[in-house]
Design a protein around this motif. Structure first.
Motif, PDB file in Angstrom:
ATOM      1  N   VAL A  78      -0.936   2.103   3.881  1.00 13.13           N
ATOM      2  CA  VAL A  78       0.244   1.440   4.448  1.00 13.13           C
ATOM      3  C   VAL A  78       0.251   0.001   3.940  1.00 13.13           C
ATOM      4  CG1 VAL A  78       0.361   2.892   6.499  1.00 13.13           C
ATOM      5  CG2 VAL A  78      -0.976   0.794   6.574  1.00 13.13           C
ATOM      6  N   PRO A  79       1.418  -0.613   3.819  1.00 12.27           N
ATOM      7  CA  PRO A  79       1.481  -1.968   3.274  1.00 12.27           C
ATOM      8  C   PRO A  79       1.151  -3.030   4.313  1.00 12.27           C
ATOM      9  CG  PRO A  79       3.694  -1.208   3.778  1.00 12.27           C
ATOM     10  CD  PRO A  79       2.763  -0.049   4.053  1.00 12.27           C
ATOM     11  N   GLY A  80       0.566  -4.126   3.830  1.00 12.48           N
ATOM     12  CA  GLY A  80       0.338  -5.307   4.652  1.00 12.48           C
ATOM     13  C   GLY A  80       1.198  -6.452   4.162  1.00 12.48           C
ATOM     14  N   ASN A  81       1.083  -7.601   4.792  1.00 11.08           N
ATOM     15  CA  ASN A  81       1.963  -8.718   4.457  1.00 11.08           C
ATOM     16  C   ASN A  81       1.678  -9.307   3.078  1.00 11.08           C
ATOM     17  OD1 ASN A  81      -0.320  -9.486   6.391  1.00 11.08           O
ATOM     18  ND2 ASN A  81       0.112 -11.481   5.462  1.00 11.08           N
ATOM     19  N   GLY A 100      13.081   3.521   0.071  1.00 11.37           N
ATOM     20  CA  GLY A 100      13.098   3.087   1.454  1.00 11.37           C
ATOM     21  C   GLY A 100      11.760   2.547   1.921  1.00 11.37           C
ATOM     22  N   ALA A 101      11.610   2.504   3.229  1.00  8.71           N
ATOM     23  CA  ALA A 101      10.366   2.008   3.825  1.00  8.71           C
ATOM     24  C   ALA A 101       9.208   2.930   3.473  1.00  8.71           C
ATOM     25  CB  ALA A 101      10.518   1.902   5.337  1.00  8.71           C
ATOM     26  N   LEU A 102       8.015   2.368   3.462  1.00  9.16           N
ATOM     27  CA  LEU A 102       6.819   3.129   3.107  1.00  9.16           C
ATOM     28  C   LEU A 102       6.228   3.804   4.349  1.00  9.16           C
ATOM     29  CD1 LEU A 102       5.154   0.675   0.558  1.00  9.16           C
ATOM     30  CD2 LEU A 102       6.866   2.455   0.163  1.00  9.16           C
ATOM     31  N   ASP A 103       7.054   4.632   4.981  1.00  4.39           N
ATOM     32  CA  ASP A 103       6.644   5.410   6.155  1.00  4.39           C
ATOM     33  C   ASP A 103       6.327   6.831   5.720  1.00  4.39           C
ATOM     34  OD1 ASP A 103       7.385   3.226   7.855  1.00  4.39           O
ATOM     35  OD2 ASP A 103       9.468   3.912   7.778  1.00  4.39           O
ATOM     36  N   TRP A 104       5.313   7.427   6.315  1.00  2.00           N
ATOM     37  CA  TRP A 104       4.942   8.797   5.947  1.00  2.00           C
ATOM     38  C   TRP A 104       4.197   9.454   7.104  1.00  2.00           C
ATOM     39  CZ3 TRP A 104      -0.217   8.762   6.547  1.00  2.00           C
ATOM     40  CH2 TRP A 104      -0.903   7.573   6.298  1.00  2.00           C
ATOM     41  N   ILE A 114       0.043   9.373  10.838  1.00  2.00           N
ATOM     42  CA  ILE A 114       1.351   8.741  10.623  1.00  2.00           C
ATOM     43  C   ILE A 114       1.124   7.315  10.151  1.00  2.00           C
ATOM     44  CG2 ILE A 114       3.531   8.044  11.692  1.00  2.00           C
ATOM     45  CD1 ILE A 114       3.050  10.223  13.809  1.00  2.00           C
ATOM     46  N   GLY A 115       1.769   6.946   9.050  1.00  2.00           N
ATOM     47  CA  GLY A 115       1.684   5.588   8.537  1.00  2.00           C
ATOM     48  C   GLY A 115       3.039   4.898   8.632  1.00  2.00           C
ATOM     49  N   LEU A 116       3.046   3.663   9.125  1.00  2.61           N
ATOM     50  CA  LEU A 116       4.288   2.910   9.309  1.00  2.61           C
ATOM     51  C   LEU A 116       4.286   1.628   8.487  1.00  2.61           C
ATOM     52  CD1 LEU A 116       4.855   3.197  13.179  1.00  2.61           C
ATOM     53  CD2 LEU A 116       5.693   4.711  11.356  1.00  2.61           C
ATOM     54  N   ASP A 117       5.447   1.264   8.029  1.00  2.00           N
ATOM     55  CA  ASP A 117       5.671   0.088   7.192  1.00  2.00           C
ATOM     56  C   ASP A 117       6.117  -1.073   8.087  1.00  2.00           C
ATOM     57  OD1 ASP A 117       6.697  -1.815   5.423  1.00  2.00           O
ATOM     58  OD2 ASP A 117       7.603  -0.342   4.095  1.00  2.00           O
ATOM     59  N   THR A 118       5.284  -2.118   8.182  1.00  2.00           N
ATOM     60  CA  THR A 118       5.646  -3.316   8.952  1.00  2.00           C
ATOM     61  C   THR A 118       5.940  -4.512   8.052  1.00  2.00           C
ATOM     62  OG1 THR A 118       3.313  -3.971   9.172  1.00  2.00           O
ATOM     63  CG2 THR A 118       4.238  -2.590  10.931  1.00  2.00           C
ATOM     64  N   LEU A 119       5.960  -4.302   6.757  1.00  2.00           N
ATOM     65  CA  LEU A 119       6.075  -5.398   5.794  1.00  2.00           C
ATOM     66  C   LEU A 119       7.459  -6.047   5.824  1.00  2.00           C
ATOM     67  CD1 LEU A 119       5.173  -7.039   3.295  1.00  2.00           C
ATOM     68  CD2 LEU A 119       5.756  -5.057   1.891  1.00  2.00           C
ATOM     69  N   VAL A 120       7.463  -7.364   5.919  1.00  2.00           N
ATOM     70  CA  VAL A 120       8.662  -8.171   5.699  1.00  2.00           C
ATOM     71  C   VAL A 120       8.320  -9.074   4.519  1.00  2.00           C
ATOM     72  CG1 VAL A 120      10.308  -9.815   6.654  1.00  2.00           C
ATOM     73  CG2 VAL A 120       9.225  -8.116   8.154  1.00  2.00           C
ATOM     74  N   GLU A 121       8.780  -8.715   3.345  1.00  2.00           N
ATOM     75  CA  GLU A 121       8.347  -9.429   2.139  1.00  2.00           C
ATOM     76  C   GLU A 121       8.733 -10.903   2.202  1.00  2.00           C
ATOM     77  OE1 GLU A 121       9.103  -7.597  -1.572  1.00  2.00           O
ATOM     78  OE2 GLU A 121       8.124  -5.726  -1.022  1.00  2.00           O
ATOM     79  N   LEU A 128       8.899  -3.649  12.721  1.00  2.00           N
ATOM     80  CA  LEU A 128       9.234  -2.237  12.531  1.00  2.00           C
ATOM     81  C   LEU A 128      10.745  -2.132  12.549  1.00  2.00           C
ATOM     82  CD1 LEU A 128       6.574  -0.932  15.034  1.00  2.00           C
ATOM     83  CD2 LEU A 128       6.564  -0.388  12.595  1.00  2.00           C
ATOM     84  N   SER A 129      11.323  -1.707  11.439  1.00  2.00           N
ATOM     85  CA  SER A 129      12.778  -1.608  11.352  1.00  2.00           C
ATOM     86  C   SER A 129      13.285  -0.485  12.254  1.00  2.00           C
ATOM     87  CB  SER A 129      13.189  -1.338   9.906  1.00  2.00           C
ATOM     88  OG  SER A 129      12.807  -0.014   9.535  1.00  2.00           O
ATOM     89  N   PRO A 130      14.575  -0.489  12.584  1.00  2.00           N
ATOM     90  CA  PRO A 130      15.131   0.630  13.350  1.00  2.00           C
ATOM     91  C   PRO A 130      14.889   1.981  12.675  1.00  2.00           C
ATOM     92  CG  PRO A 130      16.677  -1.203  13.354  1.00  2.00           C
ATOM     93  CD  PRO A 130      15.577  -1.572  12.406  1.00  2.00           C
ATOM     94  N   ASP A 131      14.968   2.019  11.340  1.00  2.00           N
ATOM     95  CA  ASP A 131      14.717   3.277  10.632  1.00  2.00           C
ATOM     96  C   ASP A 131      13.273   3.716  10.791  1.00  2.00           C
ATOM     97  OD1 ASP A 131      17.326   3.446   9.797  1.00  2.00           O
ATOM     98  OD2 ASP A 131      16.934   2.707   7.765  1.00  2.00           O
ATOM     99  N   THR A 132      12.340   2.764  10.749  1.00  2.00           N
ATOM    100  CA  THR A 132      10.929   3.105  10.911  1.00  2.00           C
ATOM    101  C   THR A 132      10.643   3.592  12.326  1.00  2.00           C
ATOM    102  OG1 THR A 132      10.141   1.647   9.152  1.00  2.00           O
ATOM    103  CG2 THR A 132       8.585   2.145  10.915  1.00  2.00           C
ATOM    104  N   LEU A 133      11.237   2.965  13.318  1.00  2.00           N
ATOM    105  CA  LEU A 133      11.050   3.424  14.694  1.00  2.00           C
ATOM    106  C   LEU A 133      11.635   4.820  14.890  1.00  2.00           C
ATOM    107  CD1 LEU A 133      11.841   0.089  16.553  1.00  2.00           C
ATOM    108  CD2 LEU A 133       9.620   1.258  16.480  1.00  2.00           C
TER     109      LEU A 133
END
Length: 260
Positions: A78-81, A100-104, A114-121, A128-133
């Motif tokens: 999963v990505p970090g900052n 899209g987001a790096l969710d899987w 489950i991996g979630l993308d919290t990155l805000v470049e 967590l974006s609405p799509d990720t949630l």
């Protein structure tokens, strides 16, 4: 499931913050894990909970992959900052979605991982974006009450380290609303704060992983100095056996064992 976090790999010849040889630190941890594989037993996969790279460069991801290659484990990231989404996608095409987001989400043994993308470049903090949630809600529905290991980079709790909490997860309450309704066993794992902290969150246990390259002093004073410590740490091992068990593996073994 082996979890390593915050490796902060840089291109060849670059010291992170002009001081840390993060590649050597990771190589030593990989060697340590390799030397105790018979003691640990079978490992299904390697989870890396963000900040694989320090600068998000293609070269750093290539170097990261070569450093972990001796483990020979299926990889989940999963990505970090400090990571860059497109560079990660290019570096791990078989492990991450094409757009899209790096969710899987994937089944590994008895566990739904489950991996979630919290990155805000461009920012240290995460969200967590609405799509990720929505992705998480769907993945939990498919898990159908089975055991879930949920991974993200930014902790959904305050660490007490002010300068790190200032760049924490911005919408932890929204995450909590999704997780509260999950009735099965769920363990949340994260990185970012370079130390192991265990916390209750939304009716489940959340814990952060240490970093092999550095740590932050647990200094709760408002005027605590901003910066890192050069102490190297290890990783976590998560097992499911009618319940979750999480074990910290340190960077060195020490001498022994000695008879009692």
């Amino acid at each position: 499931m082996l979890q390593i976090s915050d490796t902060h790999i840089a291109p060849e010849g670059v010291l992170v913050s002009g001081r840390l040889d993060t590649s050597d630190a990771l190589a030593r941890l990989v060697e340590r894990i390799g030397g105790m594989r018979d003691q640990i037993g079978p490992i299904d996969a390697l989870l890396v909970s963000g900040d694989l790279s320090d600068d998000g460069s293609a070269e750093s991801y290539t170097r990261f992959k070569s450093l972990i290659a001796p483990l020979g484990l299926p990889l989940c990231v999963v990505p970090g900052n400090h990571d860059k989404r497109d560079a990660m996608r290019a570096a791990f095409p078989k492990n991450l979605p094409e757009a899209g987001a790096l969710d899987w989400s994937r089944q590994i043994g008895d566990i739904q991982l489950i991996g979630l993308d919290t990155l805000v470049e461009g920012q240290g903090g995460g969200t967590l974006s609405p799509d990720t949630l929505a992705f998480l809600q769907s993945a939990l529905a498919k898990a159908d009450g089975g055991p879930v290991l949920l991974a993200l980079h930014h902790p959904p709790f305050a660490s007490g380290i002010r300068f790190m909490d200032d760049i924490g997860l911005t919408n932890r309450d929204a995450l909590g609303e999704v997780l509260t309704d999950y009735g099965g066993a769920l363990r949340l794992v994260c990185g970012h704060i370079h130390s192991m902290i265990v916390r209750d969150f939304a009716g489940h246990i959340a814990l952060s992983a240490p970093s092999p390259c550095s740590t932050f002093a647990h200094d709760r004073r408002q005027d605590a100095p901003v910066g890192y410590m050069t102490q190297e740490d290890g990783c976590l091992l998560h097992r499911w056996d009618s319940g979750f068990q999480s074990i910290r593996i340190g960077p060195v073994a020490g001498t022994g064992p000695f008879p009692f």
